[in-house]
Scaffold this motif. Structure first.
Motif, PDB file in Angstrom:
ATOM      1  N   SER A   1      30.375  38.038  36.723  1.00  0.00           N
ATOM      2  CA  SER A   1      31.213  36.927  36.518  1.00  0.00           C
ATOM      3  C   SER A   1      31.097  36.035  37.643  1.00  0.00           C
ATOM      4  O   SER A   1      31.569  34.815  37.519  1.00  0.00           O
ATOM      5  CB  SER A   1      32.746  36.946  36.032  1.00  0.00           C
ATOM      6  OG  SER A   1      33.443  37.732  36.998  1.00  0.00           O
TER       7      SER A   1
ATOM      8  N   ARG B   1      40.200  33.361  33.777  1.00  0.00           N
ATOM      9  CA  ARG B   1      40.540  33.116  35.175  1.00  0.00           C
ATOM     10  C   ARG B   1      40.133  31.689  35.343  1.00  0.00           C
ATOM     11  O   ARG B   1      40.864  31.231  36.535  1.00  0.00           O
ATOM     12  CB  ARG B   1      39.384  33.984  35.881  1.00  0.00           C
ATOM     13  CG  ARG B   1      39.573  35.224  35.669  1.00  0.00           C
ATOM     14  CD  ARG B   1      40.725  36.010  35.995  1.00  0.00           C
ATOM     15  NE  ARG B   1      40.702  37.499  36.002  1.00  0.00           N
ATOM     16  CZ  ARG B   1      40.579  38.068  35.028  1.00  0.00           C
ATOM     17  NH1 ARG B   1      40.695  37.669  33.877  1.00  0.00           N
ATOM     18  NH2 ARG B   1      40.806  39.494  35.016  1.00  0.00           N
ATOM     19  N   ASP B   2      39.433  31.066  34.702  1.00  0.00           N
ATOM     20  CA  ASP B   2      39.254  29.648  35.021  1.00  0.00           C
ATOM     21  C   ASP B   2      39.300  28.552  33.783  1.00  0.00           C
ATOM     22  O   ASP B   2      38.616  27.770  33.603  1.00  0.00           O
ATOM     23  CB  ASP B   2      37.558  29.487  35.336  1.00  0.00           C
ATOM     24  CG  ASP B   2      36.489  29.724  34.391  1.00  0.00           C
ATOM     25  OD1 ASP B   2      37.096  30.421  33.533  1.00  0.00           O
ATOM     26  OD2 ASP B   2      35.648  29.398  34.338  1.00  0.00           O
TER      27      ASP B   2
ATOM     28  N   ARG C   1      32.727  40.730  29.827  1.00  0.00           N
ATOM     29  CA  ARG C   1      32.663  42.333  29.663  1.00  0.00           C
ATOM     30  C   ARG C   1      31.365  42.616  28.843  1.00  0.00           C
ATOM     31  O   ARG C   1      30.790  43.595  29.160  1.00  0.00           O
ATOM     32  CB  ARG C   1      33.975  43.027  29.143  1.00  0.00           C
ATOM     33  CG  ARG C   1      35.209  42.985  29.948  1.00  0.00           C
ATOM     34  CD  ARG C   1      36.429  43.360  29.177  1.00  0.00           C
ATOM     35  NE  ARG C   1      37.573  43.441  30.266  1.00  0.00           N
ATOM     36  CZ  ARG C   1      37.953  44.551  30.779  1.00  0.00           C
ATOM     37  NH1 ARG C   1      37.152  45.632  30.673  1.00  0.00           N
ATOM     38  NH2 ARG C   1      38.861  44.504  31.657  1.00  0.00           N
TER      39      ARG C   1
ATOM     40  N   ARG D   1      27.997  32.286  34.129  1.00  0.00           N
ATOM     41  CA  ARG D   1      29.299  31.507  33.710  1.00  0.00           C
ATOM     42  C   ARG D   1      28.830  30.364  32.856  1.00  0.00           C
ATOM     43  O   ARG D   1      29.270  30.004  31.841  1.00  0.00           O
ATOM     44  CB  ARG D   1      29.975  31.025  34.951  1.00  0.00           C
ATOM     45  CG  ARG D   1      30.455  32.006  35.935  1.00  0.00           C
ATOM     46  CD  ARG D   1      31.353  31.633  36.786  1.00  0.00           C
ATOM     47  NE  ARG D   1      32.786  31.447  36.066  1.00  0.00           N
ATOM     48  CZ  ARG D   1      33.519  32.386  35.793  1.00  0.00           C
ATOM     49  NH1 ARG D   1      33.504  33.476  36.057  1.00  0.00           N
ATOM     50  NH2 ARG D   1      34.606  32.100  34.916  1.00  0.00           N
TER      51      ARG D   1
ATOM     52  N   ASP E   1      37.313  38.381  41.998  1.00  0.00           N
ATOM     53  CA  ASP E   1      37.510  37.216  40.975  1.00  0.00           C
ATOM     54  C   ASP E   1      37.757  35.983  41.859  1.00  0.00           C
ATOM     55  O   ASP E   1      37.776  34.668  41.493  1.00  0.00           O
ATOM     56  CB  ASP E   1      38.637  37.533  40.244  1.00  0.00           C
ATOM     57  CG  ASP E   1      37.960  38.622  39.178  1.00  0.00           C
ATOM     58  OD1 ASP E   1      36.801  38.953  39.338  1.00  0.00           O
ATOM     59  OD2 ASP E   1      38.890  39.267  38.296  1.00  0.00           O
TER      60      ASP E   1
ATOM     61  N   SER F   1      33.389  42.047  36.228  1.00  0.00           N
ATOM     62  CA  SER F   1      33.909  41.242  37.644  1.00  0.00           C
ATOM     63  C   SER F   1      32.531  40.802  38.281  1.00  0.00           C
ATOM     64  O   SER F   1      32.567  39.758  38.698  1.00  0.00           O
ATOM     65  CB  SER F   1      34.882  41.984  38.232  1.00  0.00           C
ATOM     66  OG  SER F   1      35.335  41.327  39.550  1.00  0.00           O
TER      67      SER F   1
ATOM     68  N   ARG G   1      38.800  44.119  42.478  1.00  0.00           N
ATOM     69  CA  ARG G   1      38.708  42.961  41.368  1.00  0.00           C
ATOM     70  C   ARG G   1      39.343  41.546  41.526  1.00  0.00           C
ATOM     71  O   ARG G   1      38.664  40.554  41.518  1.00  0.00           O
ATOM     72  CB  ARG G   1      39.008  43.440  39.859  1.00  0.00           C
ATOM     73  CG  ARG G   1      37.947  43.584  39.065  1.00  0.00           C
ATOM     74  CD  ARG G   1      38.087  43.992  37.509  1.00  0.00           C
ATOM     75  NE  ARG G   1      39.203  44.422  36.964  1.00  0.00           N
ATOM     76  CZ  ARG G   1      39.586  43.851  35.753  1.00  0.00           C
ATOM     77  NH1 ARG G   1      38.960  42.690  35.331  1.00  0.00           N
ATOM     78  NH2 ARG G   1      40.520  44.282  35.172  1.00  0.00           N
TER      79      ARG G   1
ATOM     80  N   ARG H   1      35.043  34.687  44.757  1.00  0.00           N
ATOM     81  CA  ARG H   1      33.803  34.008  44.416  1.00  0.00           C
ATOM     82  C   ARG H   1      33.688  32.654  44.507  1.00  0.00           C
ATOM     83  O   ARG H   1      34.757  31.818  44.421  1.00  0.00           O
ATOM     84  CB  ARG H   1      33.434  34.571  43.198  1.00  0.00           C
ATOM     85  CG  ARG H   1      34.096  33.778  42.021  1.00  0.00           C
ATOM     86  CD  ARG H   1      34.036  34.565  40.733  1.00  0.00           C
ATOM     87  NE  ARG H   1      34.759  33.793  39.522  1.00  0.00           N
ATOM     88  CZ  ARG H   1      35.342  34.338  38.565  1.00  0.00           C
ATOM     89  NH1 ARG H   1      35.130  35.745  38.360  1.00  0.00           N
ATOM     90  NH2 ARG H   1      36.068  33.760  37.870  1.00  0.00           N
TER      91      ARG H   1
ATOM     92  N   THR I   1      38.658  35.567  26.978  1.00  0.00           N
ATOM     93  CA  THR I   1      37.439  35.213  27.428  1.00  0.00           C
ATOM     94  C   THR I   1      36.621  36.211  28.335  1.00  0.00           C
ATOM     95  O   THR I   1      35.632  36.353  28.249  1.00  0.00           O
ATOM     96  CB  THR I   1      37.269  33.774  28.188  1.00  0.00           C
ATOM     97  OG1 THR I   1      38.326  33.839  29.337  1.00  0.00           O
ATOM     98  CG2 THR I   1      38.036  32.539  27.205  1.00  0.00           C
TER      99      THR I   1
END
Ligand code: DC
Length: 232
Positions: A107, A134-135, A43, A113, A188, A104, A184, A191, A38
């Motif tokens: 995002s 990440r999520d 990116r 998102r 990440d 980053s 980063r 946030r 993902t």
């Protein structure tokens, strides 16, 4: 809506350089799963902003770009995920350090998102997927049947990423990689929108003192156990 189908999915989260994508590719091949990276989606949005001279932190401008982004995720005959922006294959172009930082930054934006959410969920419904990000365990697939959070000490992660980048660019410097990675990590995890964190029901895999083979074996054990409990 979360479907029963999502319970078959495997969510793999963790910081940059923890080995997620390398390991996910290996286990996907081993178990016949589809690997969904993902980060590649973020990116692509980052690359689109960069190519349109939009500052990575200009939320209003990035949000305005979203409706015109034509993003596609496809799999080639070898099962490798390829990313297309406006019909152009950008699979390699999204791997530069500059695009990493752009990814980053964009995002962190809730609109970005939201823009990418349904695409990720559709993949989980369509395929037997192992999805890394990440999520994934917290937001994208909160009902994933198996959630794994892979991490490693920052120094080890930076060194692994350094070796990866060095293979492409002999001028790569470890200090630069470590600095970019720590920036980063901070972005990440701090946030407000879907920060990097382990889901409460995730299994932790710390690969600091494991080599690739050992990490692969540990991950395979988790997945085998999960699959043996699945009702078909
Ligand atoms: O996994 P990666 O390094 O290719 O991800 C690029 C960036 O995208 C990363 O800095 C954080 C962001 N990302 C995210 O916020 N959520 C995801 N599910 C995947 C990546």
């Amino acid at each position: 809506m979360v479907t029963k189908m999502e319970q078959k999915s495997i969510a793999l989260d963790g910081p940059a350089g923890a080995g997620k994508s390398t390991l996910a590719k290996m286990v996907a091949q081993h178990f016949g799963l589809i690997y969904v990276d993902t980060g590649a989606l973020y990116r692509c949005v980052g690359l689109y902003a960069l190519r349109n001279d939009v500052h990575a932190q200009d939320e209003a401008a990035v949000t305005r770009l979203l409706p015109e982004i034509n993003l596609e995720m496809k799999y080639d005959d070898a099962g490798v995920q390829r990313m297309f922006l406006g019909g152009q294959d950008v699979t390699d172009a999204i791997r530069t350090p500059e695009v990493s930082q752009y990814a980053s930054d964009v995002s962190a934006m809730p609109a970005v998102r939201a823009f990418l959410l349904s695409m990720q969920r559709e993949m989980a419904v369509k395929y037997d997927a192992i999805m890394d990000g990440r999520d994934i365990g917290t937001v994208v697939l909160p009902d994933a049947g198996l959630k794994i959070f892979i991490t490693a000490e920052p120094k080890k992660r930076a060194y692994r990423r350094y070796l990866e980048l060095l293979a492409k660019d002999p001028n790569t410097q470890l200090e630069d990689v470590a600095r970019e990675m720590s920036l980063r990590d901070k972005n990440d995890s701090e946030r407000a929108a879907a920060p990097l964190k382990a889901a409460g029901d995730a299994i932790l895999l710390d690969t600091s003192n494991l080599n690739l083979e050992e990490s692969f074996v540990a991950l395979c054990q988790m997945i085998s156990e999960f699959r043996s409990k699945q009702v078909t």
